[in-house]
Scaffold this active site. Structure first.
Site, short mmCIF file in Angstrom:
data_model
loop_
_atom_site.label_atom_id
_atom_site.label_comp_id
_atom_site.label_asym_id
_atom_site.label_seq_id
_atom_site.Cartn_x
_atom_site.Cartn_y
_atom_site.Cartn_z
CD GLU A 112 -2.59 1.38 2.57
OE1 GLU A 112 -3.58 2.14 2.59
OE2 GLU A 112 -2.25 0.68 3.56
CG ASP A 150 -6.27 4.53 1.57
OD1 ASP A 150 -6.89 5.58 1.27
OD2 ASP A 150 -6.28 4.04 2.72
CD GLN A 210 -7.49 0.22 3.06
OE1 GLN A 210 -6.44 0.84 2.97
NE2 GLN A 210 -7.72 -0.62 4.06
CD GLU A 242 -7.14 2.19 6.52
OE1 GLU A 242 -6.47 1.41 7.23
OE2 GLU A 242 -6.72 2.68 5.46
#
Length: 279
Positions: free
Chosen positions: A153, A188, A216, A256
Site C-alpha cells: 500500500e 487507498d 480503500q 478506512e
C-alpha cells in the site's frame, strides 16, 4: 456494483472491538477489514464473523514483533509501521508474515497487507528497495501456498513520514520487479489524493491491469466519512463501477476512515449516508 467493507479499527470506536462485527452487520456491511487481529484468538474472530454472516477480506501483517505482546508494543510504543523494507529485520518480517498467514487461513481471508515500514535513519529509499523486494518475493511464495494474495500500500508521508512506499507508479514498478502474480496493490484513494491527485484517471489506469487487489476510501483531508472533504466519491464510485464492469474487477472497497463524531454513541451509524445507496 461496488462492494464495501467496514474497517473495524476505525469505525465504531465507541464499541469494544469484537462488538463492532455485530454493529457493521446491522448497518448493512457484508464484509470487514481492520489493522490487526493478533490481540485475539482466531476462534474468537471466526465466531463473530460467522454469527453475523460477514466475510473477512483484509488485515495487515504485524507492524513489528512476532507475538501478540511484541506486536502491540511495536505499534503502540515503538512506532513501527512494518518491517518489509528494513535491513536486519528479515527474520522478524518472515515470522510476522507466517503468523498473518496462520490467521488468514483460520479466518478465510484471501489477502494480507505486508506493511512496508519506515526508511531507517541514514538510509535512502533506493538503498533499502532490494530488501523490500526480497522480502516481498519470499512472502508471495509463502502466501501462494495458501491461495492468499499479498498487498502493498502506498501511504502518504504527511500521515507517516519516511514511509517507504508512497506512489501508485512505484508500487506497480515493485510488482513488476518481484514478478509474483499474487502480489497486488492496495490502492487507498485517501493516500492517493494527498500524494498524487488525479484519482479518477488512476482508477482508469490501474484497475484494468488486474494488479489492484483492494481499494480503500476516506474523506480528504480530515480522514472522516467519504462524503466529507474535497473528493467527490459519488463520482468516483461511478468510475469504479464503470471500469469494473468493463474489466471484470471484483474487489472490495474498505471504509478506512475516522467517523466525524468520533466515539459518540451511534456516531458511525449517523455518518453512513454515503453508504445508503449501496447497501
Amino acid at each position: 456494483m461496488p462492494k464495501f467493507a467496514a474497517n473495524l479499527s476505525m469505525m465504531y470506536p465507541e464499541l469494544p472491538f469484537l462488538d463492532r462485527f455485530d454493529a457493521a452487520a446491522k448497518d448493512g456491511f457484508r464484509a470487514v477489514e481492520y489493522l490487526f487481529p493478533y490481540a485475539f484468538a482466531p476462534a474468537e474472530i471466526v465466531a463473530r464473523l460467522q454469527a453475523n454472516g460477514l466475510q473477512q477480506v483484509l488485515f495487515n501483517s504485524p507492524p513489528g514483533g512476532t507475538d501478540a505482546a511484541s506486536i502491540a508494543r511495536a505499534w503502540d510504543q515503538a512506532g513501527d509501521k512494518g518491517t518489509a523494507c528494513q535491513p536486519g529485520r528479515e527474520a522478524e518480517f518472515r515470522a510476522g508474515v507466517a503468523l498473518a498467514l496462520d490467521y488468514a487461513q483460520a479466518l478465510g481471508c484471501p489477502r494480507i497487507h505486508a506493511m512496508a515500514g519506515l526508511i531507517p535513519p541514514g538510509l535512502t529509499r533506493e538503498a533499502v528497495q532490494a530488501t523490500y523486494v526480497d522480502n516481498l518475493r519470499w512472502a508471495a511464495v509463502e502466501a501462494a501456498k495458501q491461495g492468499v494474495d499479498v498487498l502493498i500500500e502506498p501511504i502518504n508521508t504527511r500521515d507517516i513520514p519516511r514511509f517507504f512506499l508512497n506512489r501508485q507508479d512505484h508500487a506497480h514498478e515493485i510488482l513488476a520487479e518481484v514478478g509474483a502474480p499474487n502480489l497486488k496493490v492496495q490502492m487507498d484513494l485517501y493516500h492517493c489524493q494527498i500524494v498524487e491527485g488525479d484519482v479518477a484517471m488512476k482508477l482508469r489506469q490501474y484497475l484494468p491491469t488486474g494488479r489492484v487487489g483492494h481499494l480503500q476510501i476516506a474523506g480528504v483531508p480530515e480522514r472522516h466519512e467519504p462524503d466529507i472533504g474535497e473528493l467527490n466519491y459519488g463520482y468516483l464510485f461511478g468510475v469504479i463501477d464503470e471500469v469494473a464492469q468493463q474489466c471484470g474487477w471484483d474487489g472490495w472497497i474498505g471504509g478506512e476512515y475516522r467517523p466525524r463524531l468520533g466515539a459518540q454513541p451511534g456516531g458511525t451509524r449517523s455518518g453512513l449516508g454515503w453508504f445508503a445507496p449501496w447497501r
